[in-house]
Design a protein around this motif. Sequence first.
Motif, PDB file in Angstrom:
ATOM      1  N   LYS A  53     -40.346 -10.759   1.657  1.00 32.84           N
ATOM      2  CA  LYS A  53     -40.711 -10.816   2.866  1.00 32.84           C
ATOM      3  C   LYS A  53     -41.513 -11.984   3.009  1.00 32.84           C
ATOM      4  O   LYS A  53     -41.894 -12.379   4.317  1.00 32.84           O
ATOM      5  CB  LYS A  53     -41.488  -9.815   3.525  1.00 32.84           C
ATOM      6  CG  LYS A  53     -40.603  -8.354   3.567  1.00 32.84           C
ATOM      7  CD  LYS A  53     -40.505  -7.141   3.778  1.00 32.84           C
ATOM      8  CE  LYS A  53     -42.050  -6.577   2.857  1.00 32.84           C
ATOM      9  NZ  LYS A  53     -41.387  -5.766   1.776  1.00 32.84           N
ATOM     10  N   THR A  54     -42.321 -12.579   2.242  1.00 35.36           N
ATOM     11  CA  THR A  54     -43.249 -13.803   2.314  1.00 35.36           C
ATOM     12  C   THR A  54     -42.692 -15.203   2.736  1.00 35.36           C
ATOM     13  O   THR A  54     -42.659 -15.412   3.982  1.00 35.36           O
ATOM     14  CB  THR A  54     -43.640 -13.550   0.507  1.00 35.36           C
ATOM     15  OG1 THR A  54     -43.571 -12.440   0.429  1.00 35.36           O
ATOM     16  CG2 THR A  54     -45.077 -14.434   1.038  1.00 35.36           C
ATOM     17  N   ALA A  55     -41.566 -15.106   2.048  1.00 38.17           N
ATOM     18  CA  ALA A  55     -40.673 -16.351   2.714  1.00 38.17           C
ATOM     19  C   ALA A  55     -39.872 -15.509   3.751  1.00 38.17           C
ATOM     20  O   ALA A  55     -39.665 -17.138   4.354  1.00 38.17           O
ATOM     21  CB  ALA A  55     -39.386 -16.571   1.158  1.00 38.17           C
ATOM     22  N   LEU A 152     -48.461  -9.077  10.483  1.00 44.09           N
ATOM     23  CA  LEU A 152     -49.715  -8.243  10.145  1.00 44.09           C
ATOM     24  C   LEU A 152     -48.330  -7.817   8.625  1.00 44.09           C
ATOM     25  O   LEU A 152     -47.671  -7.331   8.870  1.00 44.09           O
ATOM     26  CB  LEU A 152     -49.501  -7.190  11.419  1.00 44.09           C
ATOM     27  CG  LEU A 152     -49.675  -7.464  12.564  1.00 44.09           C
ATOM     28  CD1 LEU A 152     -48.990  -6.758  13.418  1.00 44.09           C
ATOM     29  CD2 LEU A 152     -51.233  -8.192  11.871  1.00 44.09           C
ATOM     30  N   ASP A 153     -48.780  -9.013   7.759  1.00 48.68           N
ATOM     31  CA  ASP A 153     -47.826  -7.902   6.804  1.00 48.68           C
ATOM     32  C   ASP A 153     -48.693  -7.245   6.223  1.00 48.68           C
ATOM     33  O   ASP A 153     -49.263  -6.426   6.210  1.00 48.68           O
ATOM     34  CB  ASP A 153     -48.091  -8.805   5.919  1.00 48.68           C
ATOM     35  CG  ASP A 153     -47.093  -8.990   4.504  1.00 48.68           C
ATOM     36  OD1 ASP A 153     -46.007  -8.933   4.970  1.00 48.68           O
ATOM     37  OD2 ASP A 153     -47.484  -9.575   3.658  1.00 48.68           O
ATOM     38  N   GLU A 154     -47.016  -6.048   5.306  1.00 52.49           N
ATOM     39  CA  GLU A 154     -47.669  -4.896   5.105  1.00 52.49           C
ATOM     40  C   GLU A 154     -48.541  -4.239   6.057  1.00 52.49           C
ATOM     41  O   GLU A 154     -49.352  -3.233   5.750  1.00 52.49           O
ATOM     42  CB  GLU A 154     -48.388  -4.668   3.551  1.00 52.49           C
ATOM     43  CG  GLU A 154     -47.850  -5.569   2.422  1.00 52.49           C
ATOM     44  CD  GLU A 154     -47.203  -5.350   1.000  1.00 52.49           C
ATOM     45  OE1 GLU A 154     -48.129  -3.584   0.637  1.00 52.49           O
ATOM     46  OE2 GLU A 154     -47.124  -5.869   0.299  1.00 52.49           O
ATOM     47  N   ALA A 155     -48.173  -3.547   7.159  1.00 50.61           N
ATOM     48  CA  ALA A 155     -48.294  -3.524   8.605  1.00 50.61           C
ATOM     49  C   ALA A 155     -49.159  -1.666   8.083  1.00 50.61           C
ATOM     50  O   ALA A 155     -50.034  -0.997   8.724  1.00 50.61           O
ATOM     51  CB  ALA A 155     -47.976  -3.300   9.581  1.00 50.61           C
TER      52      ALA A 155
HETATM   53 MG    MG Z   1     -45.409  -8.648   0.510  1.00 54.66          MG
END
Ligand code: MG
Length: 587
Positions: A53-55, A152-155
């Motif tokens: 997901k980061t990329a 919002l990562d790992e919401a």
């Molecule tokens: Mg992640």
Amino acid sequence: MTTFESLGLSPEILKAIEDLGFESPSEVQEQTIPILLEEPTDMVALAQTGTGKTAAFGFPLIQNIDLNSKKTQGLILSPTRELCMQITNELKQYAKYYQNLNTVAVYGGASITDQARQIKRGAQIIVATPGRMKDMIQRNIIDISNINICILDEADEMLNMGFFEDIKEILSHSSDQKNTWLFSATMPKEVSMIAKKFMKSPKEITVGQKNISTKSVSHEYFIVGGRDRYSAVKRVVDANPDIYAVIFCRTKRDTQKVAEKLIEDGYSASALHGDLSQAQRDMVMNSFRKKQIQMLVATDVAARGIDVDDITHVINYQLPDEIETYTHRSGRTGRAGKEGKSLVIVTKSEVRKIRQVEKIIGQKFTQEELPSGDEICKRQLFHLADEIKNTTINSEIDSFIPDLEAQFEDLSKEEIIKKFFSVEFTRFHNYYKNAPKITQHSADDSYSSGKDYGDETRFFINIGEKDGFNWMSLKDFLKEQLNLDRDGVAKVDVKNTFSFFNVPTDDVEKVQSTFDTFKLKGRHVNVEITKDQKSGSGGRKGGGGGRDRGDRKPRKRFDKNSSSDFKGKKSGGSSVKSSFERRRKKS
Ligand code: MG
Ligand code: ADP
């Protein structure tokens, strides 16, 4: 097969991807990147941990940055310091062929001045934890009024950890024109609420099955007397030799007390609360993460942001003051697709709070009985048997075998097994054979006589109007002496030469120790737990009785549990510890 080239990525990013050795886009990357590159949009993307997901947000974000401006244009919020650093590192690698792109990480527990300095140099992208971010906005160190993209990562985790209000506050400083991209492994109610609240018709991408959401946490509660909380925790731990747990307490004092007791009893535990320095807290967390500590006893504030996988149990020593906090607690287990249990120790009068919690989490609790002594002995025994069975034979032992065999020559296999296991079994068995059954009727609740004094204990004290007190001044006096808060002392009833008052049962010992040697105007102050626990006057039925009688009687009842506890714990505990260590060595 889809290639990175076909997604619309820039030559700079493609070159970085080649350096990273990524051969082809993962599914979530394949689905999100083209959409995010094509036109400004809000997005909700759900995909399991480890799917890249980061990329998926990182590439499009980088490509969206105007390198001619030094203004902050992109903000990534992520739940923990570790993730924050990890994302920052990844982004720096993705953007390595862009000369003028600056990414800065902002998180708690590190120097705010250093971070401020980095930001001053111009940070087009900021990766932050919500707490520190809010802080820096309030101090005017960061201006996010110009960001185009907020991620919002790992919401789900951020909400689990109680960051909702912080996120709301942060986003209120950004423009309505920006786009928000939400990435999450699961989609619980709270996340869809965020999506509704902060986003405009977001595009939705789901990879894998949708709604693996309700994390696999089961919720159980045990009803015990207020003084049996510790014994209850001990039983749970003894019945689960491989437990890896966070134990939540309401106060720093309890946190410290429970941790100390566990350690004294030979378990592997440590306290985590706000009185520790950041360095001490880091040390505790590191040991816990490495499983050198089996049980972390923590306050809610200190435990905010704990991101450790594999936690098998969350134990609520008491329910939190704010029912909502329960979600953050229980969310510490059942992570990364694993199963977890959230256990709550309650007194009878607190059961109604369980019903409130059920409404909030939308899940039912089951009421469980604490494991009996026999059950615990059995589980310990078979745990040991399993370990022995799974042990790899160390060939170094070969040279001793002939002598060992000679020593056991006269014994049959059955006898050897019996003797061998008795070594461990006897410890637990001796402790638990006389241990009282812990039930909701033990200790303080037994005299609550149907009224709602379940968690309070009523005291007699030999000072009253004659000493110049009325109910208000006595209440203040007691609060001060006992260092209790507003609700700590209740139902104060002042008579001529004596008075009555209630304290939470958890504070009984405090009252006794405070007044043990206390003198008022040279006179010994005597406190006793009243036999009749009604709050009305004249509680001291059966009267008379000096200090000895009144002071000791309840304590004896308390001692009966705790002293036998103590004996057993020493021996039983060491076995628990050693089996955990055995496990550690294996892994
Ligand atoms: Mg992640
Ligand atoms: P998530 O955020 O979904 O949990 P990450 O973004 O942390 O996952 O990625 C997990 C790992 O996979 C990282 O080490 C990352 O470098 C790697 N990775 C990401 N995309 C690819 C890809 N397309 N091919 C190979 N490895 C990848």
